[in-house]
Motif scaffolding. Structure first.
Motif, PDB file in Angstrom:
ATOM      1  N   ALA A 694       0.829  -1.210   0.000  1.00 24.93           N
ATOM      2  CA  ALA A 694       0.000   0.000   0.000  1.00 24.93           C
ATOM      3  C   ALA A 694       0.864   1.261   0.000  1.00 24.93           C
ATOM      4  CB  ALA A 694      -0.927  -0.007   1.210  1.00 24.93           C
ATOM      5  N   VAL A 695       2.001   1.231   0.701  1.00 27.47           N
ATOM      6  CA  VAL A 695       2.927   2.373   0.684  1.00 27.47           C
ATOM      7  C   VAL A 695       3.429   2.615  -0.739  1.00 27.47           C
ATOM      8  CG1 VAL A 695       5.226   3.148   1.387  1.00 27.47           C
ATOM      9  CG2 VAL A 695       3.653   2.204   3.084  1.00 27.47           C
ATOM     10  N   ARG A 696       3.759   1.517  -1.427  1.00 30.41           N
ATOM     11  CA  ARG A 696       4.224   1.646  -2.811  1.00 30.41           C
ATOM     12  C   ARG A 696       3.137   2.294  -3.672  1.00 30.41           C
ATOM     13  NH1 ARG A 696       4.528  -3.354  -3.950  1.00 30.41           N
ATOM     14  NH2 ARG A 696       6.527  -3.701  -2.909  1.00 30.41           N
ATOM     15  N   GLU A 697       1.904   1.861  -3.482  1.00 25.23           N
ATOM     16  CA  GLU A 697       0.797   2.433  -4.243  1.00 25.23           C
ATOM     17  C   GLU A 697       0.583   3.893  -3.863  1.00 25.23           C
ATOM     18  OE1 GLU A 697      -2.369   2.700  -6.947  1.00 25.23           O
ATOM     19  OE2 GLU A 697      -0.713   1.279  -6.736  1.00 25.23           O
ATOM     20  N   GLY A 698       0.720   4.208  -2.566  1.00 19.73           N
ATOM     21  CA  GLY A 698       0.566   5.586  -2.118  1.00 19.73           C
ATOM     22  C   GLY A 698       1.602   6.512  -2.741  1.00 19.73           C
ATOM     23  N   ARG A 699       2.820   6.026  -2.858  1.00 22.73           N
ATOM     24  CA  ARG A 699       3.866   6.839  -3.494  1.00 22.73           C
ATOM     25  C   ARG A 699       3.567   7.051  -4.980  1.00 22.73           C
ATOM     26  NH1 ARG A 699       9.889   5.613  -1.047  1.00 22.73           N
ATOM     27  NH2 ARG A 699       9.403   6.148   1.115  1.00 22.73           N
ATOM     28  N   ARG A 700       3.100   6.004  -5.644  1.00 23.09           N
ATOM     29  CA  ARG A 700       2.748   6.145  -7.064  1.00 23.09           C
ATOM     30  C   ARG A 700       1.643   7.172  -7.242  1.00 23.09           C
ATOM     31  NH1 ARG A 700      -0.839   4.580 -10.906  1.00 23.09           N
ATOM     32  NH2 ARG A 700      -2.242   3.719  -9.324  1.00 23.09           N
ATOM     33  N   ILE A 701       0.658   7.109  -6.365  1.00 23.94           N
ATOM     34  CA  ILE A 701      -0.464   8.044  -6.460  1.00 23.94           C
ATOM     35  C   ILE A 701       0.015   9.471  -6.238  1.00 23.94           C
ATOM     36  CG2 ILE A 701      -2.578   8.773  -5.262  1.00 23.94           C
ATOM     37  CD1 ILE A 701      -3.082   5.734  -4.833  1.00 23.94           C
ATOM     38  N   TYR A 702       0.892   9.681  -5.272  1.00 21.71           N
ATOM     39  CA  TYR A 702       1.382  11.036  -5.020  1.00 21.71           C
ATOM     40  C   TYR A 702       2.167  11.554  -6.231  1.00 21.71           C
ATOM     41  CZ  TYR A 702       3.509  15.072  -2.822  1.00 21.71           C
ATOM     42  OH  TYR A 702       3.902  16.348  -2.534  1.00 21.71           O
ATOM     43  N   ASP A 703       3.003  10.687  -6.804  1.00 22.30           N
ATOM     44  CA  ASP A 703       3.710  11.083  -8.025  1.00 22.30           C
ATOM     45  C   ASP A 703       2.726  11.540  -9.091  1.00 22.30           C
ATOM     46  OD1 ASP A 703       6.207  10.627  -7.073  1.00 22.30           O
ATOM     47  OD2 ASP A 703       6.681   8.943  -8.374  1.00 22.30           O
ATOM     48  N   ASN A 704       1.658  10.770  -9.247  1.00 20.02           N
ATOM     49  CA  ASN A 704       0.679  11.093 -10.286  1.00 20.02           C
ATOM     50  C   ASN A 704      -0.111  12.355  -9.955  1.00 20.02           C
ATOM     51  OD1 ASN A 704       1.583   8.884 -11.663  1.00 20.02           O
ATOM     52  ND2 ASN A 704      -0.139   7.568 -11.141  1.00 20.02           N
ATOM     53  N   LEU A 705      -0.340  12.596  -8.647  1.00 22.92           N
ATOM     54  CA  LEU A 705      -0.980  13.852  -8.259  1.00 22.92           C
ATOM     55  C   LEU A 705      -0.093  15.041  -8.606  1.00 22.92           C
ATOM     56  CD1 LEU A 705      -2.652  13.123  -4.803  1.00 22.92           C
ATOM     57  CD2 LEU A 705      -3.792  13.753  -6.929  1.00 22.92           C
ATOM     58  N   LEU A 706       1.211  14.885  -8.371  1.00 21.43           N
ATOM     59  CA  LEU A 706       2.142  15.958  -8.740  1.00 21.43           C
ATOM     60  C   LEU A 706       2.105  16.210 -10.244  1.00 21.43           C
ATOM     61  CD1 LEU A 706       5.359  15.348  -6.582  1.00 21.43           C
ATOM     62  CD2 LEU A 706       3.635  17.118  -6.312  1.00 21.43           C
ATOM     63  N   LYS A 707       2.038  15.135 -11.027  1.00 25.66           N
ATOM     64  CA  LYS A 707       1.962  15.292 -12.484  1.00 25.66           C
ATOM     65  C   LYS A 707       0.679  16.029 -12.870  1.00 25.66           C
ATOM     66  CE  LYS A 707       4.594  11.028 -13.101  1.00 25.66           C
ATOM     67  NZ  LYS A 707       4.536   9.587 -13.447  1.00 25.66           N
ATOM     68  N   PHE A 708      -0.421  15.666 -12.204  1.00 28.26           N
ATOM     69  CA  PHE A 708      -1.694  16.336 -12.478  1.00 28.26           C
ATOM     70  C   PHE A 708      -1.627  17.815 -12.099  1.00 28.26           C
ATOM     71  CE2 PHE A 708      -5.586  17.906 -10.474  1.00 28.26           C
ATOM     72  CZ  PHE A 708      -6.419  17.971 -11.583  1.00 28.26           C
ATOM     73  N   ILE A 709      -1.082  18.097 -10.905  1.00 33.41           N
ATOM     74  CA  ILE A 709      -1.010  19.482 -10.441  1.00 33.41           C
ATOM     75  C   ILE A 709      -0.110  20.301 -11.362  1.00 33.41           C
ATOM     76  CG2 ILE A 709      -0.107  20.936  -8.572  1.00 33.41           C
ATOM     77  CD1 ILE A 709      -1.223  18.783  -6.647  1.00 33.41           C
ATOM     78  N   ARG A 710       0.994  19.708 -11.797  1.00 32.20           N
ATOM     79  CA  ARG A 710       1.862  20.418 -12.746  1.00 32.20           C
ATOM     80  C   ARG A 710       1.086  20.757 -14.020  1.00 32.20           C
ATOM     81  NH1 ARG A 710       7.108  17.929 -15.994  1.00 32.20           N
ATOM     82  NH2 ARG A 710       7.047  19.488 -17.674  1.00 32.20           N
ATOM     83  N   GLN A 711       0.337  19.795 -14.538  1.00 36.71           N
ATOM     84  CA  GLN A 711      -0.425  20.022 -15.759  1.00 36.71           C
ATOM     85  C   GLN A 711      -1.483  21.114 -15.551  1.00 36.71           C
ATOM     86  OE1 GLN A 711      -0.053  18.959 -18.759  1.00 36.71           O
ATOM     87  NE2 GLN A 711      -2.004  19.474 -19.740  1.00 36.71           N
ATOM     88  N   GLU A 712      -2.227  21.015 -14.450  1.00 34.37           N
ATOM     89  CA  GLU A 712      -3.318  21.961 -14.198  1.00 34.37           C
ATOM     90  C   GLU A 712      -2.802  23.366 -13.930  1.00 34.37           C
ATOM     91  OE1 GLU A 712      -7.185  21.331 -13.740  1.00 34.37           O
ATOM     92  OE2 GLU A 712      -6.090  20.540 -15.452  1.00 34.37           O
ATOM     93  N   LEU A 713      -1.777  23.488 -13.091  1.00 28.32           N
ATOM     94  CA  LEU A 713      -1.293  24.828 -12.754  1.00 28.32           C
ATOM     95  C   LEU A 713      -0.561  25.480 -13.927  1.00 28.32           C
ATOM     96  CD1 LEU A 713      -0.144  24.554  -9.036  1.00 28.32           C
ATOM     97  CD2 LEU A 713      -2.375  25.146  -9.998  1.00 28.32           C
TER      98      LEU A 713
END
Length: 912
Positions: A694-713
């Motif tokens: 689950a930690v591994r999945e949590g890190r992947r999700i955070y990476d993807n959130l950063l990618k999303f935030i970069r795209q949106e901002l």
């Protein structure tokens, strides 16, 4: 002694606790005679004074209040203000669209909060509804809520204790206290005083605790605590005080919201300043301010974050980790310390014979859990042939007959009915084909049974074999059986127990104990010959051997602990078990790899200040024999050190720490409902390795959130700078290159749809080799801010340039805006392929995320419909572009991404 008790005859503050004093003295404190109990009138008076025997209940907030609280978000406040100004200036479509987005985001957040834990309610449901007490000299059934301090509670197997009691009579009473103390086996109860004022909760063998279940025997006890004055009540108090901390994601979203609000206000101030200088009308300035506010706020951020977390939660559920709160999905990725229970999480929760010493020979026992498969292996690695090992066969046969446990099948898997330790002996015998049923079928008779009790610390049976021999078989505590043994079986011979033999047996016991094994001895006595002391046969025994039993570690746990360590995550064991056992397990699985990693007992924590504990937890590996207060203090001490703490647990005793931890992790198979309701994550397989997954999945999700935030901002910066360039470079009569609804379309459809699919990106190769992110690290670390500002500004400049060129070439305002609109859309589509990687788009295949490709195609199609259909012309104010113009905007829009990515690739500029 409870505070309530002191109101009934024990006012002295220096009174020793109930467990350390004689039962008659405790009864005197409560002014009650055990044989008659309280008089009904006295009981009624006490109930009026103390109130009902139930846990306090806080009044929940109304649902509508919880919903309105969502609108305190700075992002939603700006959107609502923009909607109101749009309505006042006649832009009704804009007003409705913006308000709808705000309400939808508030609803999504409220729904998640509405599903949050109802821990105290679950705790109340655990209480016994009825109880049997002695009133006026006779037993009566009364509602548990009517029990008062001083009542004499009568209990039997199957009862749930309705209050905290001091046992006065305990006839083979066993109580399952795992939910409160963490003990994996039922606890034997007795009525004798226990010396000491600071006896650990798990060691108070003459006390019964509210909400625990009596699993065997019968007894009586005096009620010393009711309602909130019980151990469960203390936990309820702790749960009330243990407020759930904000997750790292919530803190970062809060920081981002404040940054965006300040940025929006600054930009609006600049526009109004320029407008006042250039003599613009109020309506025009307000319309522009609305456009800038909408451009500065990523309207879809709360919704998309929720969707991305939901997708991650689905992936985690497929790996047996159920997220009860979406924010916990990302929190796992920030975890720096995992505080884990031992039993059932690190271990199999199945007692197993690991070693045995028989007739001077040591055997290792293979196999897993309750499966009757395995072997007895000697030091040379040779498996025992049971027919050629008569001493081992006899020990296993006695163990199987002197036993109340049964090996059964449940849900297609072997299981034990009865005491788990006894079950381990049954399974060990079954591994070589020995069972009670087979021996009974072979005409072995059991003539008499002497059940186990806490005073004798052993169990024995009288057996008659087909050859007429009558034998007493005994199993019990090694020190007890050793003290009663006059002979010892060594290599097939029965020898008189010499001092050297006794020393050898004690060395075996000590060796097993040092490995964290629980020891159990087996002995026999031949009753065939007439002897004068056969009326008391449990002496002059022949010691056969010693078992070493433990709940072994899960096979996958050492690898999971090692993977967590490589990811910079420390694992700390917090258990109610004994320190020796905990230390041994911690060493076996790699939690404790050296003496620098310390082991502490709960009684030590009682002597530590919070400051000392904050220092101790930096290098502690194991905390043993702990209470709920200890667990809560450990979690808070780790948090004071800046750690993001995950806490596992299954019982009621874990609930306060589960609530206070950054992420509480409950056991889905063995856990109580209170534990599950207090946690953010539930393990469906009770397995520590699942946490690491689950930690591994949590890190992947955070990476993807950063990618999303970069795209949106980046899109937001592009939209804001497009308008700013127009106001700064177009003189006294600037025109809006894009309208508020065009901006909403870009944010939610043409850019928002592809950005959403960044949540499907696969994990980066270095995911579990990075250290955990600092708790206070914001979204703009590691060059993110520079990448967003530089790329967004270049896209904004390009968009304004296209708008101005079209106007200068004689295009209508609608055509020029549509060209700028499509340039902005295409620029974001090019950028999304770069945002999906931490390197450059040249190093990652564009075909790696098929969902993204589908979203890009859908985005282009919808944007073309918005450009070339009548509905788009009416709602968005677009105009149909000639095909060459459309193609031109597509290729022009690629320049910012390709240019900056090329520079980064060639020169290695990390912040581009």
């Amino acid at each position: 002694m409870s505070s309530v008790a002191r109101t009934f005859g024990s006012p002295q503050p220096d009174r020793l606790p109930a467990w350390s004093r004689d039962g008659a003295e405790v009864a005197s404190d409560f002014s009650v005679t055990p044989s008659t109990g309280l008089d009904p009138s006295e009981a009624a008076r006490r109930r009026a004074e103390t109130g009902p025997n139930r846990l306090a209940e806080a009044k929940p907030l109304p649902s509508w209040v919880m919903f309105l609280r969502q609108f305190a978000s700075p992002l939603l406040i700006i959107l609502i203000a923009g909607s109101m100004v749009s309505a006042l200036t006649g832009h009704r479509v804009d007003a409705v669209a913006i308000l709808a987005i705000a309400i939808f985001n508030a609803f999504v957040t409220h729904w998640q909060e509405h599903k949050a834990a109802q821990s105290l309610a679950a705790l109340r449901r655990m209480s016994a509804p009825w109880a049997c007490v002695r009133r006026g000299g006779r037993p009566v059934e009364i509602p548990a809520a009517d029990i008062v301090p001083g009542d004499i509670l009568i209990v039997k197997a199957g009862d749930i204790l309705a209050a905290d009691i001091r046992f006065l009579v305990a006839s083979r009473v066993q109580v399952n206290e795992s939910t409160l103390t963490g003990e994996s086996e039922p606890v034997d109860k007795q009525a004798d005083p226990i010396p000491g004022e600071d006896v650990a909760l798990a060691d108070r063998s003459n006390m019964g605790l509210m909400s625990t279940q009596v699993t065997g025997g019968s007894g009586e006890g005096i009620v010393v605590g009711t309602g909130m004055d019980t151990e469960v009540g203390r936990i309820a108090d702790l749960m009330t005080a243990a407020k759930e901390p904000k997750t790292p994601l919530q803190l970062k979203i809060g920081v981002l919201s404040r940054v965006l609000v300040v940025a929006a206000l600054i930009v609006v101030a600049i526009v109004i300043g320029v407008g006042v200088i250039n003599g613009m009308g109020t309506s025009e300035m307000l319309n522009t301010a609305i456009s800038l506010s909408v451009a500065a706020i990523p309207e879809g951020l709360p919704t998309v974050v929720t969707i991305v977390l939901t997708l991650g939660a689905r992936n985690m559920a497929a790996s047996n980790a159920l997220a009860r709160r979406l924010s916990s999905v990302e929190t796992l990725g920030s975890t720096s310390v995992i505080c884990t229970d031992k039993t059932g999480t690190l271990t199999q929760n199945q007692m197993q014979v690991m070693r045995c010493w028989v007739a001077g020979k040591r055997w290792d026992v293979t196999g897993e859990g309750f499966y009757p498969e395995g072997a007895f292996v000697d030091a040379a690695g040779t498996a025992a042939e049971i027919d050629t090992e008569p001493d081992l066969r006899e020990m296993l046969s006695v163990s199987a007959l002197c036993n109340d446990a049964q090996l059964v099948e449940a849900d297609g898997r072997p299981a034990i009915l009865g005491n788990p330790t006894e079950g381990a002996l049954v399974v060990a015998a079954a591994k070589v084909g020995i069972s009670r049923q087979k021996m009974l079928e072979a005409k072995v008779q059991i003539l008499r049974r002497f059940p186990f009790d806490a005073t004798r610390k052993m169990m024995s049976v009288v057996m008659r074999f087909p050859d007429g021999r009558t034998v007493l078989g005994i199993k019990g505590a090694p020190d007890v059986l050793l003290s009663r043994s006059s002979h010892l079986r060594i290599a097939g011979e029965t020898l008189e127990m010499a001092p050297a033999h006794r020393d050898a047996v004690e060395a075996v016991i000590a060796s097993f104990a040092s490995e964290g094994l629980r020891t159990l001895a087996v002995a026999i006595r031949d009753l065939s010959a007439k002897e004068p002391d056969q009326g008391n046969p449990e002496k002059k025994l022949v010691l056969l051997g010693i078992y070493g039993i433990m709940d072994p570690p899960r096979a996958e746990v050492p690898g999971a602990v090692a993977e967590a360590r490589r990811a910079g995550i420390r694992t700390v064991m917090i258990t109610g078990d004994h320190a020796v056992t905990a230390r041994a397990i911690a060493g076996q699985i790699g939690i404790r790899t050296g003496t620098a990693q310390t082991v502490h007992k709960g009684v030590e924590l009682d002597l530590m200040s919070d400051e000392n504990l904050t220092s101790v937890v930096r290098h502690a590996a194991v905390f043993a024999r702990v209470t709920p207060e200890h667990k809560l203090r450990i979690v808070r001490a780790l948090q004071r050190n800046g750690e993001v703490t995950a806490m596992t647990g299954d019982g009621v005793n874990d609930a306060p720490a589960l609530r206070a931890a950054d992420i509480g992790v409950a056991m889905g198979l063995s856990g109580t409902q209170v534990g599950k309701d207090s946690a953010a994550l539930v393990l469906l397989d009770d397995n520590f390795a699942t946490i690491v997954t689950a930690v591994r999945e949590g890190r992947r999700i955070y990476d993807n959130l950063l990618k999303f935030i970069r795209q949106e901002l980046t899109a937001n910066v592009a939209e804001v700078t497009t308008i700013l360039f127009a106001f700064l470079l177009m003189g006294a009569n600037p025109l809006l290159p894009v309208t508020p609804l065009m901006i909403l379309w870009v944010n939610l459809v043409s850019d928002g749809l592809p950005a959403l699919t960044l949540g499907f990106e696969a994990a980066e190769p270095d995911l579990m080799s990075r250290p955990p992110r600092p708790r206070n690290e914001d979204f703009f670390a590691a060059g993110m801010k520079e990448r967003i500002l530089i790329r967004g500004t270049l896209v904004g400049l390009l968009t304004f340039y296209v708008f101005r060129v079209f106007l200068e070439q004689g295009a209508t305002l609608d055509h020029a805006r549509t060209a700028a609109f499509m340039t902005l859309i295409f620029a974001q589509i090019w950028h999304v392929f770069d945002a999906r990687t931490t390197t450059t788009l040249f190093r990652k295949s564009p075909l790696g995320n098929r969902t993204l490709l589908g979203a890009v195609a859908a985005s282009i199609l919808l944007s073309l419909l918005a450009t070339y259909t009548g509905a788009g012309h009416v709602v968005l104010g677009t105009a149909s572009l000639p095909l060459p113009h459309l193609v031109g905007t597509f290729f022009l829009a690629s320049l910012p991404t390709l240019l900056l990515s090329g520079i980064k690739e060639v020169f290695g500029v990390t912040w581009l």
